[in-house]
Scaffold this motif. Sequence first.
Motif, PDB file in Angstrom:
ATOM      1  N   SER A 162     -67.583 -21.017  51.247  1.00  0.00           N
ATOM      2  CA  SER A 162     -67.707 -19.751  51.978  1.00  0.00           C
ATOM      3  C   SER A 162     -66.695 -19.676  53.120  1.00  0.00           C
ATOM      4  N   GLY A 163     -66.643 -20.738  53.950  1.00  0.00           N
ATOM      5  CA  GLY A 163     -65.782 -20.697  55.131  1.00  0.00           C
ATOM      6  C   GLY A 163     -64.301 -20.602  54.790  1.00  0.00           C
ATOM      7  N   LEU A 164     -63.820 -21.540  53.997  1.00  0.00           N
ATOM      8  CA  LEU A 164     -62.378 -21.617  53.745  1.00  0.00           C
ATOM      9  C   LEU A 164     -61.923 -20.607  52.685  1.00  0.00           C
ATOM     10  N   LEU A 165     -62.716 -20.484  51.623  1.00  0.00           N
ATOM     11  CA  LEU A 165     -62.319 -19.573  50.543  1.00  0.00           C
ATOM     12  C   LEU A 165     -62.819 -18.151  50.784  1.00  0.00           C
ATOM     13  N   GLY A 166     -63.802 -18.017  51.681  1.00  0.00           N
ATOM     14  CA  GLY A 166     -64.306 -16.681  51.994  1.00  0.00           C
ATOM     15  C   GLY A 166     -65.246 -16.112  50.949  1.00  0.00           C
ATOM     16  N   ILE A 167     -65.914 -16.978  50.207  1.00  0.00           N
ATOM     17  CA  ILE A 167     -66.873 -16.491  49.209  1.00  0.00           C
ATOM     18  C   ILE A 167     -68.182 -16.155  49.939  1.00  0.00           C
ATOM     19  N   PRO A 168     -68.698 -14.927  49.819  1.00  0.00           N
ATOM     20  CA  PRO A 168     -69.912 -14.553  50.553  1.00  0.00           C
ATOM     21  C   PRO A 168     -71.095 -15.446  50.159  1.00  0.00           C
ATOM     22  N   GLU A 169     -71.817 -15.915  51.174  1.00  0.00           N
ATOM     23  CA  GLU A 169     -72.848 -16.914  50.930  1.00  0.00           C
ATOM     24  C   GLU A 169     -74.059 -16.371  50.183  1.00  0.00           C
ATOM     25  N   GLU A 170     -74.450 -15.159  50.557  1.00  0.00           N
ATOM     26  CA  GLU A 170     -75.713 -14.632  50.003  1.00  0.00           C
ATOM     27  C   GLU A 170     -75.688 -14.546  48.461  1.00  0.00           C
ATOM     28  N   PRO A 171     -74.680 -13.875  47.862  1.00  0.00           N
ATOM     29  CA  PRO A 171     -74.679 -13.839  46.390  1.00  0.00           C
ATOM     30  C   PRO A 171     -74.477 -15.220  45.766  1.00  0.00           C
ATOM     31  N   MET A 172     -73.708 -16.068  46.432  1.00  0.00           N
ATOM     32  CA  MET A 172     -73.466 -17.411  45.872  1.00  0.00           C
ATOM     33  C   MET A 172     -74.782 -18.186  45.773  1.00  0.00           C
ATOM     34  N   MET A 173     -75.613 -18.093  46.822  1.00  0.00           N
ATOM     35  CA  MET A 173     -76.876 -18.809  46.804  1.00  0.00           C
ATOM     36  C   MET A 173     -77.839 -18.168  45.802  1.00  0.00           C
ATOM     37  N   ARG A 174     -77.757 -16.827  45.681  1.00  0.00           N
ATOM     38  CA  ARG A 174     -78.645 -16.146  44.745  1.00  0.00           C
ATOM     39  C   ARG A 174     -78.259 -16.489  43.300  1.00  0.00           C
ATOM     40  N   GLU A 175     -76.970 -16.439  42.985  1.00  0.00           N
ATOM     41  CA  GLU A 175     -76.508 -16.714  41.615  1.00  0.00           C
ATOM     42  C   GLU A 175     -76.532 -18.205  41.295  1.00  0.00           C
ATOM     43  N   GLY A 176     -76.391 -19.028  42.324  1.00  0.00           N
ATOM     44  CA  GLY A 176     -76.328 -20.478  42.128  1.00  0.00           C
ATOM     45  C   GLY A 176     -74.916 -20.980  42.384  1.00  0.00           C
ATOM     46  N   VAL A 177     -74.837 -22.180  42.982  1.00  0.00           N
ATOM     47  CA  VAL A 177     -73.517 -22.756  43.275  1.00  0.00           C
ATOM     48  C   VAL A 177     -72.813 -23.136  41.973  1.00  0.00           C
ATOM     49  N   VAL A 178     -73.628 -23.564  40.997  1.00  0.00           N
ATOM     50  CA  VAL A 178     -73.055 -23.806  39.665  1.00  0.00           C
ATOM     51  C   VAL A 178     -73.422 -22.600  38.805  1.00  0.00           C
ATOM     52  N   SER A 179     -72.541 -21.633  38.757  1.00  0.00           N
ATOM     53  CA  SER A 179     -72.837 -20.410  38.009  1.00  0.00           C
ATOM     54  C   SER A 179     -71.536 -19.716  37.636  1.00  0.00           C
ATOM     55  N   GLU A 180     -71.656 -18.774  36.724  1.00  0.00           N
ATOM     56  CA  GLU A 180     -70.495 -17.986  36.312  1.00  0.00           C
ATOM     57  C   GLU A 180     -69.925 -17.245  37.526  1.00  0.00           C
ATOM     58  N   TRP A 181     -70.837 -16.667  38.311  1.00  0.00           N
ATOM     59  CA  TRP A 181     -70.408 -15.868  39.452  1.00  0.00           C
ATOM     60  C   TRP A 181     -69.562 -16.711  40.411  1.00  0.00           C
ATOM     61  N   THR A 182     -70.076 -17.915  40.729  1.00  0.00           N
ATOM     62  CA  THR A 182     -69.382 -18.751  41.720  1.00  0.00           C
ATOM     63  C   THR A 182     -68.036 -19.249  41.178  1.00  0.00           C
ATOM     64  N   ALA A 183     -68.008 -19.662  39.902  1.00  0.00           N
ATOM     65  CA  ALA A 183     -66.736 -20.134  39.328  1.00  0.00           C
ATOM     66  C   ALA A 183     -65.686 -19.024  39.387  1.00  0.00           C
ATOM     67  N   LYS A 184     -66.110 -17.823  39.017  1.00  0.00           N
ATOM     68  CA  LYS A 184     -65.181 -16.689  39.049  1.00  0.00           C
ATOM     69  C   LYS A 184     -64.740 -16.377  40.475  1.00  0.00           C
ATOM     70  N   ALA A 185     -65.717 -16.420  41.400  1.00  0.00           N
ATOM     71  CA  ALA A 185     -65.390 -16.120  42.795  1.00  0.00           C
ATOM     72  C   ALA A 185     -64.392 -17.140  43.343  1.00  0.00           C
ATOM     73  N   MET A 186     -64.578 -18.412  42.978  1.00  0.00           N
ATOM     74  CA  MET A 186     -63.662 -19.464  43.445  1.00  0.00           C
ATOM     75  C   MET A 186     -62.257 -19.223  42.909  1.00  0.00           C
ATOM     76  N   ALA A 187     -62.159 -18.906  41.607  1.00  0.00           N
ATOM     77  CA  ALA A 187     -60.839 -18.708  40.987  1.00  0.00           C
ATOM     78  C   ALA A 187     -60.094 -17.546  41.649  1.00  0.00           C
ATOM     79  N   GLU A 188     -60.820 -16.449  41.856  1.00  0.00           N
ATOM     80  CA  GLU A 188     -60.166 -15.277  42.434  1.00  0.00           C
ATOM     81  C   GLU A 188     -59.833 -15.507  43.910  1.00  0.00           C
ATOM     82  N   ALA A 189     -60.784 -16.116  44.631  1.00  0.00           N
ATOM     83  CA  ALA A 189     -60.581 -16.302  46.071  1.00  0.00           C
ATOM     84  C   ALA A 189     -59.369 -17.184  46.355  1.00  0.00           C
ATOM     85  N   VAL A 190     -59.243 -18.277  45.600  1.00  0.00           N
ATOM     86  CA  VAL A 190     -58.133 -19.199  45.894  1.00  0.00           C
ATOM     87  C   VAL A 190     -56.786 -18.554  45.536  1.00  0.00           C
TER      88      VAL A 190
END
Length: 429
Positions: free
Chosen positions: A326-354
């Motif tokens: 969340s801090g360095l990549l800027g991925i919003p915490e609320e949806p990440m925790m809701r979807e799960g840290v190991v999830s499609e949403w988070t993997a996609k968010a990481m790829a796009e954010a970086v």
Amino acid sequence: LTGEGIPGPPAAAVVTVGDELLMGESVDTNGTWLAQALARVGLAVVGRWVTGDVPSEIQRTVRSALDWAEVVVVTGGLGPTPDDRTRESVADLLGLALEEDEELLERLKGRFRARGYGHLPEKSRVMALVPAGGGVLPNPLGAAPGLVLETPEGRLCVLLPGVPAEMRAVFLDGVEPFLRFRFEDRLQGVVHRVIHTAGIPESLLMTRVEELLAEGSHGVSLAYLPDLLGVRLRLTARASREADDAEARLTRVEDRLGPLLEQHGYQAETGDLAETVGRALLEGEETLAVAESCTGGLISKRMTDLAGSSHFFRGGVVAYANEVKSGLLGIPEEPMMREGVVSEWTAKAMAEAVARKLQTSVGLGVTGIAGPGGGSPEKPVGTVWYAVWHQNRIFARRELFLGDRSAVRARAAHATLWMLLRVLEGKDP
Ligand code: ATP
């Protein structure tokens, strides 16, 4: 004999001698080197043996090898110490008396003097002994020469020193030219071609290959070589005597495998998929950024292992803790925790954010559970989500990788690179 009644390539066998090899304290590198060298010269390697330093065992082994092969190469045990028993054992087996070779003895004495050791010790004189009728192959790097002996049936037994550099030198200078001369028209060089595959298990690969080669394989034999990251397919053809069409036959088989290779094959000189990915990035003038969680930097390492990677690799973030995601990549915490840290949403968010942070055309995101702890019934150990962001398009996949922690991590990194390559090549990832 081959079908036309012409003798096939001479059968060859390798015997390596030494207690330390037999007990597994030293690795038998001479055996592998010799097998490759003999095959390269064009003999058919049919067997390899390792034996201890005991004369009766050396004899039993060499006798077996001579039953199998027309050419037997023995290494080790030619030196002056009490455990060096190969020369006398083989001479005795073949019923050949040992005779002192004047010229060899003088050379040995000269070698000793030149090195400032004074007189040749009595025990070292054994290195000047040659079985009756045997040929001597000079050793440019050591004291004990190689020896070529012939059995009454016309089979050859070649004795080489055990020190690897000496063994190789005597083989290349003496044995190889001798074999080429002696078996001139019977040698059949072996040509290999290795095809790398990914994303397909060995059993399925075999089924597909058999379907595609149902009409025959042009005398090309296939070997499946699986490892942690994929299966290498090795094609082997023997060069025929009349015309060297082996390469053409390999190409014909490779062409027939085309539909399979289109889907699962890749070309890499080094065998590493990262090399292929690097080439595709360079050719497409793409730039890469990586956000890795469970792979802990493995993808970045593999990409930066490549010389010239600065042309396409911008950087990577090991986003292990959620605060880094969340801090360095800027991925919003609320949806990440809701979807799960190991999830499609988070993997996609990481790829796009970086990719956005590092301003690249491609971004990768990997998040998973490498184990051994941390698994749950819904997300067992080995569950990994990985994603590729490429110029506003995004792809993600979930996989359950088998194996221990390091296997899961290595497989996850590999699968992500494979997906990236598919995307870059415009194929269905
Ligand atoms: P030299 O004639 O120079 O005394 P040798 O014929 O007596 O050599 P050995 O005494 O059997 O050879 O081995 C010498 C060294 O070479 C040892 O360190 C041994 O571990 C190594 N060596 C012998 N055989 C092999 C082998 N098959 N693979 C790798 N190393 C080997």
